[in-house]
Design a protein around this motif. Structure first.
Motif, PDB file in Angstrom:
ATOM      1  N   ASP A 141       0.909  -1.591  -0.057  1.00 22.05           N
ATOM      2  CA  ASP A 141       0.200  -0.438  -0.210  1.00 22.05           C
ATOM      3  C   ASP A 141       1.062   1.163  -0.194  1.00 22.05           C
ATOM      4  O   ASP A 141       0.677   2.395   0.200  1.00 22.05           O
ATOM      5  N   GLY A 142       2.087   1.202   0.152  1.00 19.89           N
ATOM      6  CA  GLY A 142       2.835   2.055  -0.126  1.00 19.89           C
ATOM      7  C   GLY A 142       3.387   2.166   1.098  1.00 19.89           C
ATOM      8  O   GLY A 142       4.551   2.867   1.227  1.00 19.89           O
ATOM      9  N   LYS A 143       3.474   1.939   1.958  1.00 23.94           N
ATOM     10  CA  LYS A 143       3.911   2.049   3.539  1.00 23.94           C
ATOM     11  C   LYS A 143       4.356   0.522   4.176  1.00 23.94           C
ATOM     12  O   LYS A 143       5.402   0.136   4.473  1.00 23.94           O
ATOM     13  N   THR A 144       3.340  -1.204   3.501  1.00 26.32           N
ATOM     14  CA  THR A 144       3.510  -1.857   4.293  1.00 26.32           C
ATOM     15  C   THR A 144       3.441  -2.590   3.216  1.00 26.32           C
ATOM     16  O   THR A 144       2.549  -2.779   2.252  1.00 26.32           O
ATOM     17  N   LEU A 145       4.676  -4.013   3.462  1.00 24.81           N
ATOM     18  CA  LEU A 145       4.238  -5.311   2.575  1.00 24.81           C
ATOM     19  C   LEU A 145       3.383  -6.366   3.728  1.00 24.81           C
ATOM     20  O   LEU A 145       3.977  -6.352   4.331  1.00 24.81           O
ATOM     21  N   GLU A 146       2.187  -6.569   2.987  1.00 24.04           N
ATOM     22  CA  GLU A 146       1.090  -7.828   3.356  1.00 24.04           C
ATOM     23  C   GLU A 146       1.707  -8.684   3.116  1.00 24.04           C
ATOM     24  O   GLU A 146       1.636  -8.722   1.828  1.00 24.04           O
ATOM     25  N   ILE A 147       1.849  -9.953   3.517  1.00 23.79           N
ATOM     26  CA  ILE A 147       2.109 -11.408   2.833  1.00 23.79           C
ATOM     27  C   ILE A 147       0.925 -12.171   3.829  1.00 23.79           C
ATOM     28  O   ILE A 147       1.066 -11.937   5.125  1.00 23.79           O
ATOM     29  N   ASP A 148       0.516 -13.124   3.281  1.00 28.02           N
ATOM     30  CA  ASP A 148      -0.529 -13.872   3.878  1.00 28.02           C
ATOM     31  C   ASP A 148       0.922 -14.980   3.375  1.00 28.02           C
ATOM     32  O   ASP A 148       0.467 -16.032   2.538  1.00 28.02           O
ATOM     33  N   ASN A 149       1.301 -15.637   5.007  1.00 28.89           N
ATOM     34  CA  ASN A 149       2.264 -16.913   4.316  1.00 28.89           C
ATOM     35  C   ASN A 149       1.222 -18.324   4.684  1.00 28.89           C
ATOM     36  O   ASN A 149       1.887 -18.582   3.819  1.00 28.89           O
ATOM     37  N   ARG A 150       0.087 -18.067   4.048  1.00 28.48           N
ATOM     38  CA  ARG A 150      -0.294 -19.375   4.349  1.00 28.48           C
ATOM     39  C   ARG A 150      -0.729 -19.630   3.074  1.00 28.48           C
ATOM     40  O   ARG A 150      -0.668 -21.100   2.930  1.00 28.48           O
ATOM     41  N   LEU A 151      -1.422 -18.293   1.809  1.00 24.67           N
ATOM     42  CA  LEU A 151      -1.186 -18.557   0.851  1.00 24.67           C
ATOM     43  C   LEU A 151       0.509 -18.719  -0.121  1.00 24.67           C
ATOM     44  O   LEU A 151       0.419 -19.775  -1.297  1.00 24.67           O
ATOM     45  N   CYS A 152       1.451 -18.304   0.511  1.00 22.48           N
ATOM     46  CA  CYS A 152       2.878 -18.322  -0.510  1.00 22.48           C
ATOM     47  C   CYS A 152       3.343 -19.718  -0.459  1.00 22.48           C
ATOM     48  O   CYS A 152       2.874 -20.417   0.046  1.00 22.48           O
ATOM     49  N   VAL A 153       3.261 -19.536  -1.999  1.00 25.79           N
ATOM     50  CA  VAL A 153       4.436 -21.217  -2.159  1.00 25.79           C
ATOM     51  C   VAL A 153       5.647 -21.408  -2.375  1.00 25.79           C
ATOM     52  O   VAL A 153       6.346 -22.029  -3.235  1.00 25.79           O
ATOM     53  N   ARG A 154       6.288 -20.425  -1.586  1.00 27.62           N
ATOM     54  CA  ARG A 154       7.723 -19.945  -1.696  1.00 27.62           C
ATOM     55  C   ARG A 154       8.351 -20.342  -2.981  1.00 27.62           C
ATOM     56  O   ARG A 154       9.261 -21.108  -3.196  1.00 27.62           O
ATOM     57  N   CYS A 155       7.892 -19.157  -3.916  1.00 21.22           N
ATOM     58  CA  CYS A 155       8.638 -19.231  -5.292  1.00 21.22           C
ATOM     59  C   CYS A 155      10.306 -18.260  -5.552  1.00 21.22           C
ATOM     60  O   CYS A 155      10.735 -18.497  -5.712  1.00 21.22           O
ATOM     61  N   MET A 156      10.256 -17.658  -4.611  1.00 19.46           N
ATOM     62  CA  MET A 156      11.542 -16.223  -4.399  1.00 19.46           C
ATOM     63  C   MET A 156      11.474 -15.447  -4.797  1.00 19.46           C
ATOM     64  O   MET A 156      12.130 -14.676  -4.839  1.00 19.46           O
ATOM     65  N   HIS A 157      10.324 -15.356  -5.819  1.00 19.09           N
ATOM     66  CA  HIS A 157      10.451 -13.990  -7.015  1.00 19.09           C
ATOM     67  C   HIS A 157      10.914 -12.721  -5.526  1.00 19.09           C
ATOM     68  O   HIS A 157      11.277 -12.135  -6.022  1.00 19.09           O
ATOM     69  N   CYS A 158      10.166 -12.482  -4.444  1.00 22.67           N
ATOM     70  CA  CYS A 158       9.787 -11.525  -4.059  1.00 22.67           C
ATOM     71  C   CYS A 158      10.860 -11.096  -3.445  1.00 22.67           C
ATOM     72  O   CYS A 158      11.904  -9.943  -3.028  1.00 22.67           O
ATOM     73  N   ILE A 159      11.398 -12.468  -2.739  1.00 27.30           N
ATOM     74  CA  ILE A 159      13.195 -12.631  -2.035  1.00 27.30           C
ATOM     75  C   ILE A 159      13.674 -11.995  -2.731  1.00 27.30           C
ATOM     76  O   ILE A 159      14.826 -10.681  -2.237  1.00 27.30           O
ATOM     77  N   ASN A 160      14.438 -12.602  -4.390  1.00 24.90           N
ATOM     78  CA  ASN A 160      15.160 -12.273  -5.225  1.00 24.90           C
ATOM     79  C   ASN A 160      15.031 -10.899  -5.963  1.00 24.90           C
ATOM     80  O   ASN A 160      16.010  -9.981  -6.187  1.00 24.90           O
TER      81      ASN A 160
END
Lengths: 358, 408
Positions: B267-286
């Motif tokens: 939202d321009g300030k906070t990155l919200e992650i729903d970790n229960r849905l995350c598939v651990r693909c690495m894109h955001c971390i990369n």
């Protein structure tokens, strides 16, 4: 007694034996990294230490003299430490930022490009080809050299939308397992085996040869009074598995051997799941020493992708977004019968919906 | 047909010793200045460029005493023209995990190879070994003896455990979810016998990748793919996320928009992650390595069965164990591998990779035989065809028997 004793099963040097001191100190405590410029990264450790990496392309086939040159560079700048990557690049590890530029100058003077990091093309994973293989349908090093000569600027810069991984295997054995690459260059045979009936039964086991064929195209037969095999040529898909088990079944054939090109595969899980590469060009003849048709096709595919893909989008992701009809239209590659699968589970690759882009 | 040797000229290859990319021809020529094998290799390769065909005979079994693998026999089919490559065998030398070297170690290898072979190498072969390219049969034992004296051993070839390989891992990567180098070394040492003495239906490869970016291509190139992952939440430094946005990264479009599970919002300030849905693909971390890190509960996902096309078609590995802690002595992993080998060695056909074996017998039956419970993590979706091989059915009178069992 000890003189006759053989050392066996000692395994490789222990995994931490050759690690640089800074790596030993910060092992497992790296925080993040940044790409400083093409081919140069810095890794930050929890301790505050910084490790600089300079990555250089190599031809994979290296003489001991070039390896010793690399050793000299490592001695001069890196306390004698260096490593290689899974794609045949050599990496120099530095702790002193001021040594990066002199090191790069030395490596370039030796004739090795610096790059392959970030949204760039990395070195081409490839096989032995005519340099060392008995089943090669094309040369490996020569094709790679020509393709990389044409794409070297994309190794040395980071202007591409995403990563680009090219691989080459000189036959379907795929020692380079190229089947999950953005672009795969694959040597292919196209003529059924020429069987040497006069020696087959002396050097091969006929049941093994028959069993080796995945399409059951090979049957035992008596030919000119000799026990041998016959091949149902319509069923042959030129996999050369029979040749692998029997030298009397030759697939290599200068008139018909050549190269096929595959696109859109990846191994990384980032964004899209790993994918196989799919057929783009069924056959290009071997045309040494420059293989100009192969180079032209690869460069065309790279250029069209680079001009049209979104940020981070790999070849396969881009094609999935625009659809295959548009891929063929944009690259100018002709679509033909051979593009349609007819091996196991072929139907899974047919378009089974009305989701069509016009 | 022109003869590359008669005049020592190599006009076709000469065309490839220039250009911006480093040249393999230059390398061969460099070795050829001092080494007659490399000189004849150059001549024979020129002949291949003229004839458009390789000039190596089929295989040939050579090796060192007590080992069944590690050396690939190779003989020229034109030895009368190029006698110095009449034998041109390859030696696979097991590389240090992660391909880390000192200049001393590399010089030692170069010196051995200068004395006993062509002086040409591959750094490295497709499986990861150091490849010594081209020597004669009588040189094999001396090379082996000098290598072992210096602490090096041969890698795998043929129907055995192939040389395990690993990504750079915790040595230089912040994303390593387990110690790839340590595991690679441990497996290599544990299975020295299986590596040096082929006794399997076909090859078996291990590749250790520290995270789902899979830098050693384990999902495509190894029978046992060990890919690091995590179970808990992605670690987020919100201030650092903002820094990436300030430096010009379009987080909503290029990070969230590319998330395959659509599990994040910016939202321009906070990155919200729903970790229960995350598939651990690495894109955001990369995309934001300074701001995001894998979680703290780390281990690996085991996938089984990938291979190149020969014989029955190419395969990617598929999930066998969604998550396993990767800590020494790695007993759970080893027990599992040994169960797989026992079954595959008993039931597998010659030259049938584990992945093909599974296709033939069915994953369900395979799991039952290795005593692993089936799980929905192992499939993309349940079967969509109703031809089910039910194994049991009721007969009249069965019910009473069941009651009896129940009463016990």
């Amino acid at each position: 007694m000890s003189q006759t004793e053989r050392l066996t099963d000692i395994g490789p040097p222990k995994y931490d034996k050759y690690l640089p001191p800074i790596v030993k100190k910060n092992y497992g405590t790296w925080l993040y990294h940044e790409i400083l410029k093409p081919g140069v990264m810095v890794h930050m450790a929890e301790s505050g230490d910084k490790l600089y990496t300079v990555r250089c392309g190599t031809p994979r086939l290296l003489s001991i003299y070039s390896i010793r040159d690399f050793c000299d560079v490592a001695d001069k700048y890196c306390g004698g430490h260096l490593r290689f990557t899974s794609r045949h690049n050599v990496e120099f590890l530095l702790t002193d930022e001021s040594k990066i530029e002199p090191l790069i100058a030395d490596v370039k003077k030796l004739g090795f490009p610096v790059g392959g990091v970030g949204n760039a093309i990395s070195s081409i994973v490839h096989t032995q080809g005519w340099v060392h293989c008995h089943s090669a349908a094309t040369d490996a090093s020569g094709v790679v050299k020509n393709v990389m000569d044409a794409l070297c600027d994309k190794f040395e810069s980071m202007e591409l939308p995403g990563k680009l991984r090219i691989a080459l295997a000189c036959c379907l054995n795929m020692c380079g397992a190229v089947h999950c690459s953005d672009i795969a260059i694959l040597g292919i045979h196209r003529r059924p085996p020429k069987t040497n009936h006069s020696i087959l039964n002396n050097i091969c086991e006929i049941p093994t040869v028959v069993a080796a064929c995945p399409t059951a195209a090979i049957r035992p037969a008596r030919i000119d009074g000799k026990e041998s095999v016959e091949v149902d040529e319509e069923r042959c898909m030129f996999c050369a598995n029979c040749f692998t088990v029997c030298p009397a079944m030759t697939l290599n054939d200068p008139l018909n051997d050549g190269v096929s090109i595959w696109v859109g595969g990846k191994v990384s899980n980032a964004r899209h799941e790993p994918m196989f590469s799919k057929l783009a060009v069924p056959y290009i003849e071997n045309n040494p020493p420059y293989w100009p048709e192969v180079v032209e096709t690869v460069v065309k595919i790279v250029d069209v992708w680079a001009a049209n893909a979104r940020k981070f989008e790999r070849m396969g992701e881009w094609i999935e977004r625009i659809g295959w009809p548009r891929f063929f239209e944009m690259t100018g590659i002709e679509f033909e019968k051979y593009h349609i699968d007819d091996f196991k589970y072929a139907g899974l690759s047919y378009k089974r919906s009305a989701h069509l882009r016009f | 047909m022109a003869d590359g040797q008669t005049n020592g000229k190599t006009p076709k290859l000469d065309k490839l010793d220039k250009g911006p990319w480093p040249s393999f021809v230059k390398e061969i020529k460099r070795a050829a200045e001092k080494n007659p094998m490399s000189k004849d290799l150059l001549g024979q390769l020129e002949l291949s460029y003229e004839d458009k065909i390789g000039h190596w005979k089929h295989g040939g079994i050579v090796g060192v005493l007590g080992y069944g693998g590690g050396v690939i026999g190779r003989y020229s089919d034109v030895p009368e023209k190029f006698p110095n490559v009449a034998h041109f065998h390859t030696i696979r030398v097991n590389m240090p995990a992660g391909w880390f070297y000192t200049s001393d170690a590399l010089r030692t290898l170069c010196d051995i190879w200068e004395k006993h072979g062509s002086g040409l190498t591959n750094m490295h072969g497709s499986t990861g070994d150091i490849v010594f390219l081209g020597t004669r049969t009588e040189q094999l034992e001396p090379i082996f003896s000098e290598l072992t004296k210096e602490g090096f051993d041969l890698g795998g070839s043929g129907s055995d455990v192939r040389t395990p390989s690993a990504c750079v891992g915790p040595a230089r990567c912040e994303w390593a979810c387990y110690d790839t180098l340590k595991l690679c070394y441990d497996l290599t040492m544990e299975y020295q016998d299986e590596l040096h003495r082929p006794a399997f239906p076909y090859k078996f490869k291990f590749k250790c990748s520290g995270c789902p970016n899979d830098c050693v291509a384990s999902v495509a190139r190894s029978d046992m793919s060990i890919i690091g992952t995590w179970k808990d939440d992605i670690q987020v430094d919100q201030a650092a996320v903002k820094e990436y946005e300030d430096k010009g990264l379009n987080i909503q479009r290029d990070v969230c928009g590319n998330c395959p599970s659509k599990c994040m919002d910016w939202d321009g300030k906070t990155l919200e992650i729903d970790n229960r849905l995350c598939v651990r693909c690495m894109h955001c971390i990369n995309a934001m390595p300074k701001a995001l890190r894998p979680g703290k509960e780390r281990g690996a996902c085991l996938l089984l069965g990938s291979k190149a096309p020969i014989v029955e078609g190419a395969q990617l590995s598929s999930v066998l164990v969604p998550f396993m802690k990767m800590e020494p002595p790695y007993q759970e992993l080893k027990d599992l591998c040994e169960k797989i080998w026992d079954l595959w060695c008993e039931e597998g056909k010659a030259r049938e990779r584990v992945g093909e074996f599974i296709q033939r017998v069915g994953l369900g039956n395979f799991l039952e035989a290795i005593e692993v419970e089936p799980s929905p993590y192992m499939i993309a979706h349940p079967r969509d065809n109703p031809y089910i091989f039910y194994e049991d059915y009721f007969e009249e009178g069965d019910e009473e028997d069941e009651d009896e069992d129940g009463d016990e």
